[in-house]
Scaffold this active site. Structure first.
Site, PDB file in Angstrom:
ATOM      1  CE  LYS A   9      -3.638  12.429 -36.013  1.00 33.13           C
ATOM      2  NZ  LYS A   9      -2.978  11.019 -35.695  1.00 33.13           N
ATOM      3  CE1 TYR A  49       1.804  11.537 -37.105  1.00 30.45           C
ATOM      4  CE2 TYR A  49       1.479  10.662 -38.718  1.00 30.45           C
ATOM      5  CZ  TYR A  49       0.708  12.125 -37.501  1.00 30.45           C
ATOM      6  OH  TYR A  49      -0.497  11.944 -37.185  1.00 30.45           O
ATOM      7  CG  PHE A  57       2.062   3.495 -33.675  1.00 29.75           C
ATOM      8  CD1 PHE A  57       3.009   4.839 -34.093  1.00 29.75           C
ATOM      9  CD2 PHE A  57       3.021   3.768 -31.915  1.00 29.75           C
ATOM     10  CE1 PHE A  57       3.170   6.151 -33.469  1.00 29.75           C
ATOM     11  CE2 PHE A  57       3.422   4.893 -31.477  1.00 29.75           C
ATOM     12  CZ  PHE A  57       3.626   5.878 -31.852  1.00 29.75           C
ATOM     13  NE  ARG A  85      -0.344  18.551 -28.106  1.00 31.35           N
ATOM     14  CZ  ARG A  85       0.387  17.717 -28.873  1.00 31.35           C
ATOM     15  NH1 ARG A  85       0.733  17.582 -30.250  1.00 31.35           N
ATOM     16  NH2 ARG A  85       0.819  16.584 -27.807  1.00 31.35           N
ATOM     17  CB  THR A  91      -2.182  10.909 -27.412  1.00 28.35           C
ATOM     18  OG1 THR A  91      -1.526  11.298 -27.235  1.00 28.35           O
ATOM     19  CG2 THR A  91      -2.199  10.194 -28.883  1.00 28.35           C
ATOM     20  NE  ARG A 102      -5.907  13.425 -31.092  1.00 23.96           N
ATOM     21  CZ  ARG A 102      -4.971  14.042 -30.534  1.00 23.96           C
ATOM     22  NH1 ARG A 102      -3.779  13.898 -29.445  1.00 23.96           N
ATOM     23  NH2 ARG A 102      -3.642  13.701 -31.588  1.00 23.96           N
ATOM     24  CG  ASN A 112      -5.318   9.936 -32.493  1.00 25.19           C
ATOM     25  OD1 ASN A 112      -5.532  11.031 -33.411  1.00 25.19           O
ATOM     26  ND2 ASN A 112      -4.412  11.017 -31.411  1.00 25.19           N
ATOM     27  CG  HIS A 115      -1.087  16.359 -36.468  1.00 26.73           C
ATOM     28  ND1 HIS A 115       0.055  15.814 -35.200  1.00 26.73           N
ATOM     29  CD2 HIS A 115      -0.285  17.730 -36.670  1.00 26.73           C
ATOM     30  CE1 HIS A 115       1.139  16.861 -35.428  1.00 26.73           C
ATOM     31  NE2 HIS A 115       1.124  17.643 -35.922  1.00 26.73           N
ATOM     32  CD  GLU A 126       4.193  19.283 -36.888  1.00 23.66           C
ATOM     33  OE1 GLU A 126       2.898  20.275 -36.389  1.00 23.66           O
ATOM     34  OE2 GLU A 126       4.654  18.394 -36.501  1.00 23.66           O
TER      35      GLU A 126
HETATM   36  P1  IDP Z   1      -0.064  12.862 -30.305  1.00 26.97           P
HETATM   37  O1  IDP Z   1      -1.092  13.198 -31.576  1.00 26.97           O
HETATM   38  O2  IDP Z   1      -0.523  13.234 -29.768  1.00 26.97           O
HETATM   39  O3  IDP Z   1       1.060  14.117 -30.479  1.00 26.97           O
HETATM   40  P2  IDP Z   1       2.088  11.127 -30.204  1.00 26.97           P
HETATM   41  O4  IDP Z   1       1.994  10.590 -29.446  1.00 26.97           O
HETATM   42  O5  IDP Z   1       2.618  12.143 -31.309  1.00 26.97           O
HETATM   43  O6  IDP Z   1       0.562  11.306 -29.954  1.00 26.97           O
HETATM   44  O7  IDP Z   1       1.869  10.102 -31.797  1.00 26.97           O
HETATM   45  C1  IDP Z   1       1.767  10.933 -33.265  1.00 26.97           C
HETATM   46  C2  IDP Z   1       0.053   9.778 -33.786  1.00 26.97           C
HETATM   47  O8  IDP Z   1       0.877   8.219 -33.702  1.00 26.97           O
HETATM   48  C3  IDP Z   1      -1.163  10.172 -33.180  1.00 26.97           C
HETATM   49  O9  IDP Z   1      -1.740  10.932 -32.443  1.00 26.97           O
HETATM   50  C4  IDP Z   1      -1.139   8.773 -33.438  1.00 26.97           C
HETATM   51  O10 IDP Z   1      -2.318   8.971 -34.869  1.00 26.97           O
HETATM   52  C5  IDP Z   1      -0.020   7.727 -33.746  1.00 26.97           C
HETATM   53  N1  IDP Z   1      -0.492   6.683 -32.809  1.00 26.97           N
HETATM   54  C6  IDP Z   1       0.760   6.885 -31.307  1.00 26.97           C
HETATM   55  N2  IDP Z   1       0.719   6.503 -30.372  1.00 26.97           N
HETATM   56  C7  IDP Z   1       0.684   5.275 -31.232  1.00 26.97           C
HETATM   57  C8  IDP Z   1      -0.549   3.666 -30.409  1.00 26.97           C
HETATM   58  O11 IDP Z   1       0.245   3.256 -29.687  1.00 26.97           O
HETATM   59  N3  IDP Z   1      -0.745   3.195 -31.666  1.00 26.97           N
HETATM   60  C9  IDP Z   1      -1.562   3.799 -33.110  1.00 26.97           C
HETATM   61  N4  IDP Z   1      -0.859   4.767 -32.773  1.00 26.97           N
HETATM   62  C10 IDP Z   1      -0.318   5.550 -32.464  1.00 26.97           C
HETATM   63 MG    MG Z   2       2.584  14.787 -31.318  1.00 34.48          MG
END
Ligand code: IDP
Ligand code: MG
Length: 148
Positions: A9, A49, A57, A85, A91, A102, A112, A115, A126
């Site tokens: 990202k 997304y 968010f 993963r 996350t 991460r 983070n 993806h 995707e």
């Molecule tokens: P992942 O990337 O570990 O699969 P997901 O829960 O699918 O995590 O969320 C997708 C992306 O959305 C995260 O990687 C992060 O960039 C963003 N995200 C998720 N939760 C939050 C939050 O609470 N605040 C800000 N960004 C968030």
């Molecule tokens: Mg995810």
């Protein structure tokens, strides 16, 4: 064999972590079957997304991911989705174990760096979204030293 979609990202690009991150996937033994860098359009970011579109968010996430270049990758290998993963980690970087990307480089859930697809159906979606031109079909000759 599985193929997964992985994307560095804009924070990972800005912080100069492209080489470090790609190196981890290479050294693990995954095969690179797609690679490019683009500044994502709002349309592709929203589509990627879409499952989070109702979350508070979401607007910030779209603004963030369209703010600059990302590095789009497709990695192939046995159980590639889970392997990727596990390399990436949970996350929230503050909770992610050391040794994961991460866990080693991240301090916040919103920054983070990377993806990775979370299941076969999301990987297929995707990969089609980001690599509509298709992926590379090639033989990684060193693979025989990674698999029995
Ligand atoms: P992942 O990337 O570990 O699969 P997901 O829960 O699918 O995590 O969320 C997708 C992306 O959305 C995260 O990687 C992060 O960039 C963003 N995200 C998720 N939760 C939050 C939050 O609470 N605040 C800000 N960004 C968030
Ligand atoms: Mg995810």
């Amino acid at each position: 064999m599985e193929t997964t979609y992985v994307m560095i990202k804009p924070d990972g690009v800005q912080r100069g972590l492209i080489g470090e991150i790609i190196g981890r996937f290479e050294q693990k033994g995954l095969k690179l079957v797609g690679l490019k860098s683009i500044i994502p359009s709002e349309e592709i970011a929203r589509s990627h997304y879409a499952v989070h579109s109702e979350r508070p968010f979401f607007p910030g996430l779209i603004k963030f991911v369209t703010s600059g270049p990302v590095v789009c990758m497709a990695w192939a290998g046995k159980d590639a989705i889970n392997v990727a993963r596990n390399l990436i980690g949970p996350t929230n970087g503050r909770e992610a174990p050391p040794g994961t990307i991460r866990g080693d480089y991240g301090m916040d859930i919103g920054y983070n760096m990377i993806h990775g697809s979370d299941a076969p159906d999301t990987a297929e979606f995707e990969l089609g979204l980001w690599f509509s031109e298709g992926l590379m079909d090639w033989d990684l000759t060193i693979s025989r030293w990674f698999y029995e």
